[in-house]
Enzyme design. Structure first.
Site, PDB file in Angstrom:
ATOM      1  N   GLY A 186       0.814  -1.198   0.000  1.00 53.89           N
ATOM      2  CA  GLY A 186       0.000   0.000   0.000  1.00 53.89           C
ATOM      3  C   GLY A 186       0.853   1.256   0.000  1.00 53.89           C
ATOM      4  O   GLY A 186       1.993   1.237   0.455  1.00 53.89           O
ATOM      5  N   SER A 187       0.293   2.348  -0.506  1.00 54.57           N
ATOM      6  CA  SER A 187       0.988   3.631  -0.433  1.00 54.57           C
ATOM      7  C   SER A 187       0.742   4.250   0.938  1.00 54.57           C
ATOM      8  O   SER A 187      -0.035   3.737   1.729  1.00 54.57           O
ATOM      9  CB  SER A 187       0.486   4.555  -1.536  1.00 54.57           C
ATOM     10  OG  SER A 187       0.860   4.039  -2.797  1.00 54.57           O
ATOM     11  N   GLY A 188       1.442   5.357   1.198  1.00 52.61           N
ATOM     12  CA  GLY A 188       1.297   6.010   2.493  1.00 52.61           C
ATOM     13  C   GLY A 188       2.472   5.735   3.420  1.00 52.61           C
ATOM     14  O   GLY A 188       2.513   6.238   4.536  1.00 52.61           O
ATOM     15  N   HIS A 189       3.423   4.899   2.939  1.00 48.36           N
ATOM     16  CA  HIS A 189       4.596   4.549   3.745  1.00 48.36           C
ATOM     17  C   HIS A 189       5.879   5.155   3.181  1.00 48.36           C
ATOM     18  O   HIS A 189       6.973   4.666   3.452  1.00 48.36           O
ATOM     19  CB  HIS A 189       4.759   3.031   3.825  1.00 48.36           C
ATOM     20  CG  HIS A 189       3.537   2.316   4.300  1.00 48.36           C
ATOM     21  ND1 HIS A 189       2.948   2.608   5.503  1.00 48.36           N
ATOM     22  CD2 HIS A 189       2.782   1.344   3.735  1.00 48.36           C
ATOM     23  CE1 HIS A 189       1.884   1.819   5.665  1.00 48.36           C
ATOM     24  NE2 HIS A 189       1.761   1.052   4.598  1.00 48.36           N
ATOM     25  N   LYS A 243       5.608  -7.751   2.731  1.00 50.52           N
ATOM     26  CA  LYS A 243       5.351  -7.503   4.153  1.00 50.52           C
ATOM     27  C   LYS A 243       4.171  -8.384   4.571  1.00 50.52           C
ATOM     28  O   LYS A 243       3.254  -8.609   3.793  1.00 50.52           O
ATOM     29  CB  LYS A 243       5.026  -6.020   4.403  1.00 50.52           C
ATOM     30  CG  LYS A 243       6.209  -5.107   4.040  1.00 50.52           C
ATOM     31  CD  LYS A 243       6.124  -3.719   4.675  1.00 50.52           C
ATOM     32  CE  LYS A 243       4.963  -2.847   4.256  1.00 50.52           C
ATOM     33  NZ  LYS A 243       4.778  -2.653   2.811  1.00 50.52           N
ATOM     34  N   ASP A 290      -1.522  -8.236   1.078  1.00 50.49           N
ATOM     35  CA  ASP A 290      -0.265  -8.263   0.306  1.00 50.49           C
ATOM     36  C   ASP A 290       0.059  -9.695  -0.110  1.00 50.49           C
ATOM     37  O   ASP A 290       0.423  -9.958  -1.257  1.00 50.49           O
ATOM     38  CB  ASP A 290       0.896  -7.704   1.141  1.00 50.49           C
ATOM     39  CG  ASP A 290       0.762  -6.216   1.378  1.00 50.49           C
ATOM     40  OD1 ASP A 290      -0.276  -5.806   1.911  1.00 50.49           O
ATOM     41  OD2 ASP A 290       1.676  -5.455   1.014  1.00 50.49           O
ATOM     42  N   HIS A 330      -0.433   1.173   9.849  1.00 48.38           N
ATOM     43  CA  HIS A 330      -1.693   1.605   9.241  1.00 48.38           C
ATOM     44  C   HIS A 330      -2.622   2.092  10.339  1.00 48.38           C
ATOM     45  O   HIS A 330      -3.828   2.150  10.168  1.00 48.38           O
ATOM     46  CB  HIS A 330      -2.363   0.456   8.490  1.00 48.38           C
ATOM     47  CG  HIS A 330      -1.436  -0.267   7.582  1.00 48.38           C
ATOM     48  ND1 HIS A 330      -0.721  -1.349   7.991  1.00 48.38           N
ATOM     49  CD2 HIS A 330      -1.084  -0.021   6.308  1.00 48.38           C
ATOM     50  CE1 HIS A 330       0.041  -1.757   6.986  1.00 48.38           C
ATOM     51  NE2 HIS A 330      -0.159  -0.965   5.961  1.00 48.38           N
TER      52      HIS A 330
END
Lengths: 327, 215
Positions: free
Chosen positions: A51-54, A102, A107, A216
């Site tokens: 996911g994005s945001g990391h 991860k 995922d 998250h």
């Protein structure tokens, strides 16, 4: 919500486009949200993503000596198999591809399906699953430990092994060895806001910190009154040391910011963690302080220890020109 | 005469379901915020809207190709666990639709069963894990028991819808084994699983639409 964005639905594509504009050594495939290395070389290919945001994970770790391709999903959501397959194809130079995943249910399902589909096109693929978060009990029944900041060490070490000409089997082996020797523990002081949700998913009172919160915003193990840097360092480090014996060994240390905590505070935390490690006869071979695996604007930090041997040390110290991990 | 659902009818159902999901955004997001990261609804909403935007293309495909296309689109647009689970389940459903022109009551049962199996295999999950499966699983069971009991088609559809809804509500008492709620100290007990809610809505809408077509 106050953010530097245009449309909340476009944050991932516009972020990747902006990333690509500043980085001449990579190629961006907008229809797949894939960032890959421009320079191709006959070696094992490395793909990671999620996911994005990391940010800077994972695109910031694409470069010589680290990843060959990074695949981005929506914010905090795994990319679908179509995107991952594109990443695999871009990373494949004929020597096979290692996927670094991860440990999250989404995922794993998406990467496994992508692996199956790409194998039908005769790409040799192996994968490893990073699970370094000691806040979560290891479990074979439920999903178990999450993959957090320690993932970056796996990228680095597997990347160096691949760059040095290791076979797929050898690169996988050293990646797994790295995973087996990594432990991380985090804490958070304030929530993050998903751009397309627009408000925080939880709140933490002014004097409260949450120990073991996920990247998250998943709940941690304990909400407790916030202590000073020395106390926070003690809580995080002890939790790691209770999980694995590091006494007398050499380690790589990462003090990772979650996105909303200033470097000043991360250095203070590093100072405290380092003092604890010194007092326990744990030798710090190399230290990384910065924002490596973030959670949007969440404030807080995580501590990661990687137990080193000679090979891991050499691979960690090998050069990398990835934009967010220069060694 | 039972219902006969063509590709075009199925696309109409998707339109109807998309409106139902769109309407309940705040409720689903609040459920998700309690146990997850709050983006389940927006991802589902985005995915369904994408399908609605493809209605012309989808309605002209054979049942099998339409199901496959829906699956590929959901995987790609929704992403995360929900994307791959719905996507995979639609691809599994496309296989049982091979050579069929319309979905009738028996084929509906086969589709739901194929979806259930695919989701269980992919997520290595069982009923009781506090997931979307807890709405789908009892819906399939209701289909079978209702069929065996010789229910009228409309009664059968109502029973399936009710089973999905009750299944979803029953997740409140469950401890999460899959998904982000499993990281909570209380394993999400006391909160309904948002993935089971959207699944129950989608099943319920499908039953509504089939009921409408059997008039």
């Amino acid at each position: 919500m106050k953010k530097i964005i245009n449309n909340p639905n476009d944050v991932v594509s516009e972020m990747l486009e902006g990333f690509a504009r500043g980085n001449p050594k990579i190629i961006y495939f907008p229809e797949f949200a894939v960032i890959s290395r421009k320079e191709k070389k006959r070696k094992v290919g490395l793909v990671s993503g999620g996911g994005s945001g990391h940010e800077p994970a994972h695109a910031g770790y694409v470069g010589k000596g680290m990843l060959d391709a990074a695949v981005a999903g929506n914010v905090f959501s795994s990319p679908g198999p179509d995107r991952i397959i594109k990443g695999i194809k871009e990373a494949n130079n004929g020597e096979g591809v290692l996927l670094i995943i991860k440990n999250y249910a989404g995922d794993i399902m998406n990467f496994e399906l992508a692996k199956e589909l790409a194998e039908m096109e005769d790409v040799q693929i192996e994968y490893v699953i990073v699970k370094d978060d000691v806040a979560v009990p290891d479990s074979t029944y439920s999903t178990g430990r999450r993959g957090i900041a320690g993932t970056v060490f796996v990228h680095k070490i597997a990347g160096a092994k691949a760059e040095a000409g290791g076979t797929l089997e050898e690169v996988k082996k050293v990646a797994q060895q790295t995973i087996d020797n990594i432990r991380s523990m985090g804490m958070s002081m304030s929530p993050c806001i998903l751009p397309n949700v627009g408000k925080p998913a939880f709140e933490l009172a002014e004097n409260i910190m949450e120990i073991g919160m996920g990247i998250h915003g998943e709940p941690g193990v304990e909400k407790t009154e916030i202590g000073n840097a020395s106390k926070i360092a003690e809580v995080l480090t002890n939790r790691i040391l209770e999980d694995m014996d590091f006494i007398g060994s050499e380690v790589a240390l990462m003090v990772n910011g979650l996105g909303g905590t200033p470097l000043m505070e991360l250095y203070i935390l590093n100072n405290e963690v380092s003092k604890i490690l010194d007092s326990k006869n744990i030798k710090i071979h190399r230290t990384f302080v910065g924002n490596y695996m973030t959670s949007l604007e969440m404030s807080g930090a995580s501590v990661t220890l990687l137990k080193l041997n000679d090979e891991l040390k050499e691979l960690l110290d090998a050069p990398s020109d990835a934009p967010s991990f220069h060694v | 005469m039972g219902f006969k659902m063509s590709s075009a009818d199925y696309v109409d159902y998707i339109n109807y379901a998309a409106k139902i999901i769109e309407k309940d955004g705040e409720y689903i997001t609040a459920l998700d915020a309690a146990t997850g990261d709050g983006d389940h609804w927006i991802n589902m909403d985005t995915g369904l809207k994408k399908l609605v935007s493809m209605e012309k293309e989808l309605s002209q495909l054979s049942l099998q190709d339409m199901m496959k296309k829906i699956g590929m689109t959901m995987m790609s647009v929704i992403g995360g666990s929900a994307g791959v689970l719905y996507g995979g389940s639609y691809i599994a459903a496309s296989k049982v639709c091979a050579g069929k022109d319309v979905i009738d009551c028996d084929l509906l049962g086969e589709i739901l069963e194929a979806m259930r199996l695919d989701i269980m295999n992919r997520n290595k999950s069982e009923p009781g894990f506090k997931t979307m499966l807890d709405a789908l699983y009892p819906a399939v069971e209701a289909f079978k028991s209702g069929k065996d009991a010789g229910l009228e088609e409309k009664e059968l559809l109502a029973l399936i819808k009710q089973a999905a809804d009750e299944g979803s509500k029953s997740t409140a008492a469950m401890e999460a084994v899959r998904g982000r709620a499993c990281y909570q100290a209380d394993k999400g007990v006391g909160h309904i699983d948002p993935g089971s809610v959207t699944m129950a809505y989608l099943i319920g809408a499908l039953c509504d639409w089939a009921t409408k077509l059997s008039n």
